[in-house]
Scaffold this motif. Structure first.
Motif, PDB file in Angstrom:
ATOM      1  N   LEU B 301       0.837  -1.193   0.000  1.00 49.07           N
ATOM      2  CA  LEU B 301       0.000   0.000   0.000  1.00 49.07           C
ATOM      3  C   LEU B 301       0.877   1.249   0.000  1.00 49.07           C
ATOM      4  CD1 LEU B 301      -2.561   1.642   0.357  1.00 49.07           C
ATOM      5  CD2 LEU B 301      -2.379   1.270   2.813  1.00 49.07           C
ATOM      6  N   ASP B 302       1.958   1.133   0.753  1.00 51.71           N
ATOM      7  CA  ASP B 302       2.891   2.243   0.850  1.00 51.71           C
ATOM      8  C   ASP B 302       3.416   2.650  -0.526  1.00 51.71           C
ATOM      9  OD1 ASP B 302       3.909   3.875   2.720  1.00 51.71           O
ATOM     10  OD2 ASP B 302       5.804   2.789   2.884  1.00 51.71           O
ATOM     11  N   ASP B 303       3.747   1.634  -1.334  1.00 52.76           N
ATOM     12  CA  ASP B 303       4.261   1.923  -2.669  1.00 52.76           C
ATOM     13  C   ASP B 303       3.180   2.556  -3.531  1.00 52.76           C
ATOM     14  OD1 ASP B 303       6.728   0.655  -2.063  1.00 52.76           O
ATOM     15  OD2 ASP B 303       5.700  -1.262  -2.282  1.00 52.76           O
ATOM     16  N   VAL B 304       1.966   2.010  -3.422  1.00 45.93           N
ATOM     17  CA  VAL B 304       0.848   2.562  -4.186  1.00 45.93           C
ATOM     18  C   VAL B 304       0.684   4.025  -3.818  1.00 45.93           C
ATOM     19  CG1 VAL B 304      -1.635   2.450  -4.571  1.00 45.93           C
ATOM     20  CG2 VAL B 304      -0.326   0.340  -4.317  1.00 45.93           C
ATOM     21  N   PHE B 305       0.771   4.293  -2.529  1.00 49.99           N
ATOM     22  CA  PHE B 305       0.586   5.666  -2.073  1.00 49.99           C
ATOM     23  C   PHE B 305       1.691   6.577  -2.538  1.00 49.99           C
ATOM     24  CE2 PHE B 305      -2.650   7.421   0.461  1.00 49.99           C
ATOM     25  CZ  PHE B 305      -3.549   6.394   0.407  1.00 49.99           C
ATOM     26  N   LEU B 306       2.905   6.089  -2.422  1.00 53.87           N
ATOM     27  CA  LEU B 306       4.027   6.924  -2.832  1.00 53.87           C
ATOM     28  C   LEU B 306       3.875   7.248  -4.315  1.00 53.87           C
ATOM     29  CD1 LEU B 306       6.502   8.083  -1.457  1.00 53.87           C
ATOM     30  CD2 LEU B 306       7.821   6.174  -2.368  1.00 53.87           C
ATOM     31  N   LYS B 307       3.456   6.251  -5.046  1.00 48.31           N
ATOM     32  CA  LYS B 307       3.290   6.432  -6.487  1.00 48.31           C
ATOM     33  C   LYS B 307       2.149   7.420  -6.782  1.00 48.31           C
ATOM     34  CE  LYS B 307       3.280   4.888 -10.902  1.00 48.31           C
ATOM     35  NZ  LYS B 307       4.396   4.839 -11.824  1.00 48.31           N
ATOM     36  N   LEU B 308       1.033   7.228  -6.100  1.00 47.67           N
ATOM     37  CA  LEU B 308      -0.164   8.013  -6.428  1.00 47.67           C
ATOM     38  C   LEU B 308      -0.145   9.407  -5.822  1.00 47.67           C
ATOM     39  CD1 LEU B 308      -2.937   5.313  -5.942  1.00 47.67           C
ATOM     40  CD2 LEU B 308      -2.237   6.312  -8.112  1.00 47.67           C
ATOM     41  N   THR B 309       0.447   9.527  -4.634  1.00 44.72           N
ATOM     42  CA  THR B 309       0.339  10.798  -3.921  1.00 44.72           C
ATOM     43  C   THR B 309       1.682  11.455  -3.677  1.00 44.72           C
ATOM     44  OG1 THR B 309       0.603   9.836  -1.732  1.00 44.72           O
ATOM     45  CG2 THR B 309      -1.615   9.854  -2.627  1.00 44.72           C
ATOM     46  N   GLY B 310       2.748  10.724  -3.906  1.00 43.56           N
ATOM     47  CA  GLY B 310       4.069  11.295  -3.667  1.00 43.56           C
ATOM     48  C   GLY B 310       4.433  11.382  -2.198  1.00 43.56           C
ATOM     49  N   ARG B 311       3.612  10.750  -1.342  1.00 44.73           N
ATOM     50  CA  ARG B 311       3.989  10.721   0.073  1.00 44.73           C
ATOM     51  C   ARG B 311       3.660   9.348   0.641  1.00 44.73           C
ATOM     52  NH1 ARG B 311      -0.541  11.080   3.011  1.00 44.73           N
ATOM     53  NH2 ARG B 311      -2.363  11.615   1.788  1.00 44.73           N
ATOM     54  N   ARG B 312       4.185   9.113   1.814  1.00 47.39           N
ATOM     55  CA  ARG B 312       4.018   7.785   2.392  1.00 47.39           C
ATOM     56  C   ARG B 312       2.674   7.637   3.080  1.00 47.39           C
ATOM     57  NH1 ARG B 312       9.487   5.383   4.554  1.00 47.39           N
ATOM     58  NH2 ARG B 312       7.968   3.743   4.852  1.00 47.39           N
ATOM     59  N   ALA B 313       2.106   6.438   2.968  1.00 49.78           N
ATOM     60  CA  ALA B 313       0.832   6.185   3.645  1.00 49.78           C
ATOM     61  C   ALA B 313       1.025   6.111   5.146  1.00 49.78           C
ATOM     62  CB  ALA B 313       0.220   4.888   3.139  1.00 49.78           C
ATOM     63  N   GLU B 314       2.222   5.702   5.575  1.00 50.38           N
ATOM     64  CA  GLU B 314       2.424   5.433   7.001  1.00 50.38           C
ATOM     65  C   GLU B 314       2.424   6.689   7.855  1.00 50.38           C
ATOM     66  OE1 GLU B 314       5.140   1.462   6.675  1.00 50.38           O
ATOM     67  OE2 GLU B 314       5.572   3.346   5.705  1.00 50.38           O
ATOM     68  N   GLU B 315       2.495   7.853   7.225  1.00 51.19           N
ATOM     69  CA  GLU B 315       2.525   9.071   8.016  1.00 51.19           C
ATOM     70  C   GLU B 315       1.416   9.094   9.062  1.00 51.19           C
ATOM     71  OE1 GLU B 315       2.472  12.138   5.145  1.00 51.19           O
ATOM     72  OE2 GLU B 315       4.550  11.758   4.578  1.00 51.19           O
ATOM     73  N   ASP B 316       0.233   8.660   8.643  1.00 51.78           N
ATOM     74  CA  ASP B 316      -0.850   8.655   9.627  1.00 51.78           C
ATOM     75  C   ASP B 316      -1.458   7.267   9.751  1.00 51.78           C
ATOM     76  OD1 ASP B 316      -2.808  10.741   7.376  1.00 51.78           O
ATOM     77  OD2 ASP B 316      -1.764   8.863   7.087  1.00 51.78           O
ATOM     78  N   LEU B 317      -0.634   6.283   9.501  1.00 51.98           N
ATOM     79  CA  LEU B 317      -1.147   4.919   9.589  1.00 51.98           C
ATOM     80  C   LEU B 317      -0.803   4.352  10.956  1.00 51.98           C
ATOM     81  CD1 LEU B 317      -1.318   2.419   6.860  1.00 51.98           C
ATOM     82  CD2 LEU B 317       0.021   1.662   8.780  1.00 51.98           C
ATOM     83  N   ASP B 318      -1.784   3.755  11.579  1.00 47.64           N
ATOM     84  CA  ASP B 318      -1.571   3.290  12.943  1.00 47.64           C
ATOM     85  C   ASP B 318      -2.179   1.919  13.122  1.00 47.64           C
ATOM     86  OD1 ASP B 318      -2.729   4.363  16.227  1.00 47.64           O
ATOM     87  OD2 ASP B 318      -1.092   3.048  15.613  1.00 47.64           O
ATOM     88  N   PRO B 319      -1.480   0.899  12.619  1.00 52.83           N
ATOM     89  CA  PRO B 319      -2.075  -0.450  12.655  1.00 52.83           C
ATOM     90  C   PRO B 319      -2.231  -0.987  14.061  1.00 52.83           C
ATOM     91  CG  PRO B 319       0.210  -0.519  11.890  1.00 52.83           C
ATOM     92  CD  PRO B 319      -0.153   0.925  12.018  1.00 52.83           C
ATOM     93  N   ASP B 320      -1.549  -0.356  15.034  1.00 48.83           N
ATOM     94  CA  ASP B 320      -1.656  -0.876  16.394  1.00 48.83           C
ATOM     95  C   ASP B 320      -2.741  -0.194  17.208  1.00 48.83           C
ATOM     96  OD1 ASP B 320       1.868  -1.154  16.343  1.00 48.83           O
ATOM     97  OD2 ASP B 320       0.381  -2.725  16.097  1.00 48.83           O
ATOM     98  N   ALA B 321      -3.545   0.612  16.538  1.00 45.59           N
ATOM     99  CA  ALA B 321      -4.647   1.252  17.247  1.00 45.59           C
ATOM    100  C   ALA B 321      -5.499   0.173  17.898  1.00 45.59           C
ATOM    101  CB  ALA B 321      -5.488   2.057  16.288  1.00 45.59           C
ATOM    102  N   PRO B 322      -6.057   0.454  19.074  1.00 45.19           N
ATOM    103  CA  PRO B 322      -6.881  -0.556  19.734  1.00 45.19           C
ATOM    104  C   PRO B 322      -8.041  -0.985  18.837  1.00 45.19           C
ATOM    105  CG  PRO B 322      -7.075   1.597  20.795  1.00 45.19           C
ATOM    106  CD  PRO B 322      -5.941   1.686  19.833  1.00 45.19           C
ATOM    107  N   ALA B 323      -8.475  -2.222  19.065  1.00 47.15           N
ATOM    108  CA  ALA B 323      -9.482  -2.791  18.173  1.00 47.15           C
ATOM    109  C   ALA B 323     -10.718  -1.923  18.095  1.00 47.15           C
ATOM    110  CB  ALA B 323      -9.858  -4.186  18.650  1.00 47.15           C
ATOM    111  N   VAL B 324     -11.017  -1.203  19.154  1.00 47.35           N
ATOM    112  CA  VAL B 324     -12.215  -0.369  19.114  1.00 47.35           C
ATOM    113  C   VAL B 324     -11.783   1.083  19.245  1.00 47.35           C
ATOM    114  CG1 VAL B 324     -13.930  -2.001  19.870  1.00 47.35           C
ATOM    115  CG2 VAL B 324     -12.503  -0.884  21.564  1.00 47.35           C
ATOM    116  N   ALA B 325     -11.020   1.522  18.291  1.00 50.91           N
ATOM    117  CA  ALA B 325     -10.450   2.854  18.398  1.00 50.91           C
ATOM    118  C   ALA B 325     -11.495   3.924  18.120  1.00 50.91           C
ATOM    119  CB  ALA B 325      -9.300   2.992  17.423  1.00 50.91           C
ATOM    120  N   ASP B 326     -11.896   4.616  19.164  1.00 46.54           N
ATOM    121  CA  ASP B 326     -12.647   5.867  18.993  1.00 46.54           C
ATOM    122  C   ASP B 326     -13.810   5.852  18.027  1.00 46.54           C
ATOM    123  OD1 ASP B 326     -10.230   8.515  19.357  1.00 46.54           O
ATOM    124  OD2 ASP B 326     -11.501   7.445  20.749  1.00 46.54           O
ATOM    125  N   PRO B 327     -14.686   4.898  18.099  1.00 43.57           N
ATOM    126  CA  PRO B 327     -15.828   4.981  17.211  1.00 43.57           C
ATOM    127  C   PRO B 327     -16.875   5.924  17.782  1.00 43.57           C
ATOM    128  CG  PRO B 327     -15.966   3.029  18.534  1.00 43.57           C
ATOM    129  CD  PRO B 327     -14.716   3.734  18.949  1.00 43.57           C
TER     130      PRO B 327
END
Lengths: 290, 340
Positions: B301-327
């Motif tokens: 996904l990171d590569d797709v993002f870098l390609k499509l947007t010129g920036r990294r997806a991980e900047e605001d990616l937080d895969p370790d967010a708790p399972a019920v993050a702030d709904p």
């Protein structure tokens, strides 16, 4: 993007899902509410701390005021335990109302309300299920506390019907408070915050009232608030009903009551109706909005 | 369902704003009946907000959102009867048992009592939860919980299913199990829209993928089409420091066009990873630049993002967010994180 024909693929896929007549909608609302009342009550069997908070705490208040503080509090012509117990009922349901706020805030926080919102249920059953469960719980607590009261010497002379009426009045008041707390729970959306908001509201209502001591023993400036706030009104209505007309007349004569039992009952009903009329719509609006 | 060509799910110019945050900035997408559509993007991209609009949880500010030809704002009740929602934040009740959870959902879907009981047992068996069915959920493992969550979304046999980050936070084995279950569902003809942060997940499950960023679809197509844009593989050369990476860019790009600097690495989409790697190393050696590491891998996904947007997806990616993050759907919280 291609624009496709405006065919309605599966509008008929689930015929029972079609919008329903108002009558059956009401029946569904009742069914959904009952299912959620059951769900909320099941939590009491799974989380022992909830039961402790619900039953042990009021028993401790009874013991504290009956045996620790009670000896120093003199009520003319009335044993303090008789004066105390109707106040305990008021205190239980006021403190217990926080559980409505906490329960709803937890459900909002956990995301389960998002699931409920995506189901074909009647949405407002979420609120009715919560306040309904708290009503059932309060009923249980009031019954248990009546028994505890008798065990520590509470001897009401008002008769079974008047005692039952007093319990119903207290429970109706508790139900009204639940809707205030439902609004709090929906607004803050986490359990700790719900408690932090609810407690400073409920603490003065409980203690600056006639629940534990007569209002006419307080300084004049405090009496202005304490004599007219709803906890005093409801507790004194229950007190008059439970202890009987003779005791009530004595209490009025000595200035402990500032009106008759009937007067307190009518004021109580007015408070209950007014709270429900204001806070049910507010809570419903908050629920629909959030 | 008829063989009609009308989409099962459609968003047309849908916008949604929470305070200062434009969560959806005109989303268009169409999902054909019986297919799987992957909505791919980092946290905060608007994926979840799109799902919340389609599942009638929130109303869009503008645009058209339809499920099975039914407008979600004018026929929310009929839409709800036709959809299931599961995943990262559509929670189940921790204190109830698996069976009680499924029965509760059945009751709230207005099924007859006998059907409520039968369907709960059936789903527990299908999702290999029969043994755990009478235990409270708080004793469940993460994978079991997700399976039950998925089961809960299927109680009323919805023809359209929404899965929000179905495997985020799961270990690889549980993820694979859940993927298998999802494939079975799709084989039954269910239309599925799933959101994910993982290209691999979308690749594994989805017939079509839309990449979403800042509340708009920035690319869509089949997984193969997206990968073709990316090149079959990604070549990543690491250097001692950022300055070296920058000085090496021209050399790498001469052999592998499309190369870009990312931190201390230079990466490039390539068709023939092994051969191109040798070319790159030879060129760098010729230029006298030391290489610290070399990786050839599938595009992420990171590569797709870098390609499509010129920036990294991980900047605001937080895969370790708790399972019920702030709904929490209160206005103020939604304003910050409307699309967790």
């Amino acid at each position: 993007m291609t624009t496709t024909a405006t065919g309605h693929v599966a509008a008929e896929a689930r015929p029972e899902a079609a919008e329903v007549a108002d009558g059956s909608k009401l029946a569904w609302a009742a069914r959904d509410t009952a299912a959620l009342v059951k769900r909320n009550l099941l939590h009491y069997t799974r989380v022992p701390q909830l039961l402790v908070f619900t039953f042990v705490q009021p028993i401790m208040f009874v013991l504290l005021f009956r045996y620790v503080f009670g000896g120093t509090i003199q009520i003319p012509n009335v044993a303090y335990v008789d004066y105390l117990m109707p106040g305990i009922f008021g205190q239980i349901v006021v403190f217990g109302a926080t559980s409505t706020a906490i329960g709803l805030a937890e459900d909002m926080g956990s995301g389960i309300i998002e699931r409920f919102r995506s189901l074909p249920m009647v949405r407002l059953s979420v609120l009715a299920g919560r306040t309904g469960a708290d009503f059932v719980r309060n009923t249980g607590v009031v019954v248990v506390m009546l028994i505890v009261g008798v065990a520590v010497g509470f001897r009401p002379k008002g008769g079974a019907i008047a005692i039952a009426a007093a319990c119903l009045l207290v429970l109706a008041f508790a139900f009204a408070l639940s809707w205030i707390m439902a609004l709090v729970g929906l607004k803050v959306a986490n359990a700790e915050a719900a408690q932090a908001v609810a407690f400073p509201m409920l603490f003065p209502l409980t203690f600056a009232s006639a629940a534990f001591v007569p209002v006419n023993s307080m300084p004049g400036w405090l009496q202005v608030f304490a004599a007219h706030q709803p906890v005093t009104v409801v507790v004194n209505a229950a007190r008059g009903l439970m202890l009987g007309p003779e005791v009530a007349a004595d209490l009025e004569r000595y200035g402990v009551f500032n009106t008759s039992t009937t007067g307190y009952v009518l004021q109580s009903v007015a408070w209950i109706v007014a709270i429900l009329a204001v806070f049910v719509p507010l809570a419903v609006r908050q629920f629909n909005r959030s | 369902m008829s063989g009609s060509t009308a989409p099962a799910i459609e968003l047309a110019g849908v916008t949604k704003r929470f305070g200062d945050v434009q969560a959806l900035a005109g989303v268009d997408l169409q999902v054909e009946p019986g297919t799987v559509y992957g909505l791919l993007g980092p946290n905060g991209a608007g994926k979840t907000t799109a799902v919340r609009v389609l599942t009638t949880i929130i109303r869009p500010d503008a645009g058209r959102a339809e499920v099975l030809g039914l407008d979600v704002t004018t026929h929310p009740e009929r839409v709800r009867a036709s959809i299931g929602l599961a995943g990262q934040y559509a929670a189940v009740d921790e204190q109830l048992t698996g069976r009680e959870n499924l029965r509760l959902v059945g009751q709230l879907c207005h099924q007859p009592r006998a059907e409520v009981v039968r369907r709960a047992d059936e789903l527990l068996e299908r999702f290999s939860l029969t043994d755990a069915g009478d235990r409270p959920l708080k004793t469940f493992s993460g994978g079991m919980r997700r399976r039950l969550d998925l089961a809960a979304s299927l109680v009323h046999r919805p023809p359209v299913l929404f899965l929000v980050e179905p495997t985020t936070g799961l270990d690889p084995r549980s993820r694979q199990d859940l993927w298998d279950l999802i494939r079975e569902l799709v084989a039954d003809g269910t239309t599925l829209l799933l959101t994910t942060q993982y290209l691999e997940e979308a690749d594994q499950l989805a017939d079509r993928i839309a990449v979403i960023d800042h509340g708009a679809v920035i690319a869509d197509g089949t997984a193969a089409e997206l990968k073709a844009q990316m090149g079959a593989t990604v070549l990543e050369v690491a250097f001692a420091d950022v300055a070296t990476a920058h000085s090496a860019l021209e050399t790498v790009a001469g052999v592998a066009p499309g190369a870009e600097v990312d931190g201390i690495a230079v990466r490039a989409p390539v068709d023939d990873g092994a051969r191109r790697a040798m070319d790159v190393l030879r060129a760098l050696d010729g230029a006298g630049i030391d290489v610290a590491g070399l990786t050839i891998r599938e595009p992420s996904l990171d590569d797709v993002f870098l390609k499509l947007t010129g920036r990294r997806a991980e900047e605001d990616l937080d895969p370790d967010a708790p399972a019920v993050a702030d709904p929490r759907p209160t206005a103020d919280v939604a304003a910050q994180g409307g699309s967790r």
